[in-house]
Motif scaffolding. Structure first.
Motif, PDB file in Angstrom:
ATOM      1  N   SER A   7      -0.311  74.192 -17.315  1.00  0.00           N
ATOM      2  CA  SER A   7      -1.504  74.434 -16.509  1.00  0.00           C
ATOM      3  C   SER A   7      -1.444  75.826 -15.902  1.00  0.00           C
ATOM      4  O   SER A   7      -0.399  76.504 -15.945  1.00  0.00           O
ATOM      5  CB  SER A   7      -1.619  73.393 -15.398  1.00  0.00           C
ATOM      6  OG  SER A   7      -0.568  73.552 -14.464  1.00  0.00           O
ATOM      7  N   ASP A   9      -1.666  76.445 -12.663  1.00  0.00           N
ATOM      8  CA  ASP A   9      -0.779  76.337 -11.506  1.00  0.00           C
ATOM      9  C   ASP A   9       0.683  76.409 -11.933  1.00  0.00           C
ATOM     10  O   ASP A   9       1.504  77.043 -11.264  1.00  0.00           O
ATOM     11  CB  ASP A   9      -1.036  75.025 -10.754  1.00  0.00           C
ATOM     12  CG  ASP A   9      -2.382  75.033 -10.030  1.00  0.00           C
ATOM     13  OD1 ASP A   9      -2.886  76.136  -9.740  1.00  0.00           O
ATOM     14  OD2 ASP A   9      -2.914  73.941  -9.765  1.00  0.00           O
ATOM     15  N   GLN A  12       1.570  80.010 -12.621  1.00  0.00           N
ATOM     16  CA  GLN A  12       1.839  80.729 -11.377  1.00  0.00           C
ATOM     17  C   GLN A  12       3.222  80.382 -10.834  1.00  0.00           C
ATOM     18  O   GLN A  12       3.968  81.258 -10.383  1.00  0.00           O
ATOM     19  CB  GLN A  12       0.770  80.396 -10.334  1.00  0.00           C
ATOM     20  CG  GLN A  12      -0.445  81.296 -10.379  1.00  0.00           C
ATOM     21  CD  GLN A  12      -1.380  81.083  -9.219  1.00  0.00           C
ATOM     22  OE1 GLN A  12      -1.879  79.981  -9.011  1.00  0.00           O
ATOM     23  NE2 GLN A  12      -1.644  82.133  -8.458  1.00  0.00           N
ATOM     24  N   SER A  13       3.567  79.108 -10.886  1.00  0.00           N
ATOM     25  CA  SER A  13       4.877  78.662 -10.391  1.00  0.00           C
ATOM     26  C   SER A  13       6.003  79.233 -11.236  1.00  0.00           C
ATOM     27  O   SER A  13       7.055  79.617 -10.712  1.00  0.00           O
ATOM     28  CB  SER A  13       4.948  77.131 -10.393  1.00  0.00           C
ATOM     29  OG  SER A  13       3.978  76.574  -9.539  1.00  0.00           O
ATOM     30  N   ARG A  24      -4.453  84.284  -9.280  1.00  0.00           N
ATOM     31  CA  ARG A  24      -4.867  83.208 -10.190  1.00  0.00           C
ATOM     32  C   ARG A  24      -5.516  83.743 -11.464  1.00  0.00           C
ATOM     33  O   ARG A  24      -5.363  83.149 -12.539  1.00  0.00           O
ATOM     34  CB  ARG A  24      -5.817  82.243  -9.465  1.00  0.00           C
ATOM     35  CG  ARG A  24      -6.078  80.977 -10.285  1.00  0.00           C
ATOM     36  CD  ARG A  24      -6.765  79.898  -9.479  1.00  0.00           C
ATOM     37  NE  ARG A  24      -6.977  78.699 -10.288  1.00  0.00           N
ATOM     38  CZ  ARG A  24      -6.064  77.772 -10.516  1.00  0.00           C
ATOM     39  NH1 ARG A  24      -4.857  77.888  -9.981  1.00  0.00           N
ATOM     40  NH2 ARG A  24      -6.339  76.717 -11.265  1.00  0.00           N
TER      41      ARG A  24
END
Length: 304
Positions: A7, A9, A12-13, A24
């Protein structure tokens, strides 16, 4: 080898694991490039973290990083392959000395993989037990249009042709990251094969977070003043505005000097860490630096 993120997210992690604080929009393009198997083309000013993205992807995904540093005059011999002519000549002399020269067999032998010197693009197409590598084609704008045209075959089909041996095609395409400082325009034909993202200077809030992440122990006040000062410089009429890399260098330098806040004398003495052109340094030394410091402190007080 780490699995590709599932995903935006997660992307980003993944970057944050290596202390890369991506916004983002960048995470979205990276996620799509990884999922779709498309090269990603990153443009932006020097020092905003384009090259670092490829390094971070390689380290967090557990892949080999293969870097092709571009420059004017880059050719196939430096980017793809060349033959080891000295070793070939030795093999020919040895065959002649033995007196059993089969020319067809000798030609086949000397144009084999044993005598092939593999450069970054060819290395990136080879199978790897650790997974497809990350191929960084850095500062493509430094090359000429002829080399761009050659890259089209690589990016379109992830293959290159070695006339003496045939076509080498990647079983698993590499993760390709192309960067450009936009000193010239890159041809549309190459851009069409990539997902595009402009890497801009970060917002003040994100740049403060980057400084605090990359320069452990820096004080809250100093980190905020540094970022506000640098952001103000980017609005000045400078030959080369400082990038994030220069912000981090300056933050590290001021920390080494045990600075707790900006002052005109220290700023003037350390401008060579932040700015790389004498005309820019001369413009800021003295009264202008003092004015910027006074303004940023007034802004910080007003924001409280």
């Amino acid at each position: 080898m780490t699995k590709l993120p599932a995903s935006i997210d997660a992307t980003q992690s993944l970057l944050a694991q290596a202390d890369y604080l991506a916004d983002r929009s960048l995470a979205t393009v990276l996620f799509l490039a990884l999922r779709m198997g498309r090269p990603i083309f990153l443009e932006g000013e020097a020092g905003v973290g384009k090259t670092e993205i490829a390094k971070v992807l390689a380290s967090t995904l557990g892949r080999k990083l293969i870097r092709l540093q571009c420059y004017e005059g880059l050719d196939v011999a430096s980017a793809v392959y060349e033959w080891n002519y000295a070793a070939q000549m030795i093999a020919i002399r040895l065959a002649e000395a033995e007196g059993t020269v089969d020319r067809a067999r000798l030609t086949h032998d000397i144009f084999s993989e044993e005598f092939l010197i593999k450069r970054p693009l060819l290395q990136a197409l080879e199978p790897d037990t650790g997974g497809a590598p990350v191929l960084l084609i850095d500062e493509l704008d430094r090359t000429d249009e002829a080399f761009e045209a050659f890259l089209l075959e690589v990016l379109a089909d992830f293959q290159v042709t070695v006339p003496e041996m045939g076509t080498v095609k990647a079983a698993h395409p590499p993760i390709v990251v192309i960067t450009s400082n936009r000193t010239r325009e890159i041809h549309d034909a190459l851009k069409r094969r990539c997902l595009y993202h402009w890497v801009d200077y970060p917002s003040a809030e994100r740049e403060v977070a980057i400084v605090r992440t990359k320069v452990p122990g820096i004080s809250t006040t100093l980190s905020e003043e540094i970022v506000r000062f640098v952001q103000a410089l980017r609005r000045e009429d400078l030959f080369k505005a400082p990038g994030v890399a220069e912000t981090l260098d300056w933050a590290g330098a001021l920390t080494e000097l045990d600075a707790v806040a900006l002052d005109p004398a220290t700023v003037s003495d350390t401008l060579g860490v932040l700015l790389k052109y004498q005309d820019d340094i001369a413009r800021l030394q003295g009264s202008r630096a003092s004015e910027l410091i006074a303004q940023l402190r007034a802004d910080m007080t007003a924001a409280e």
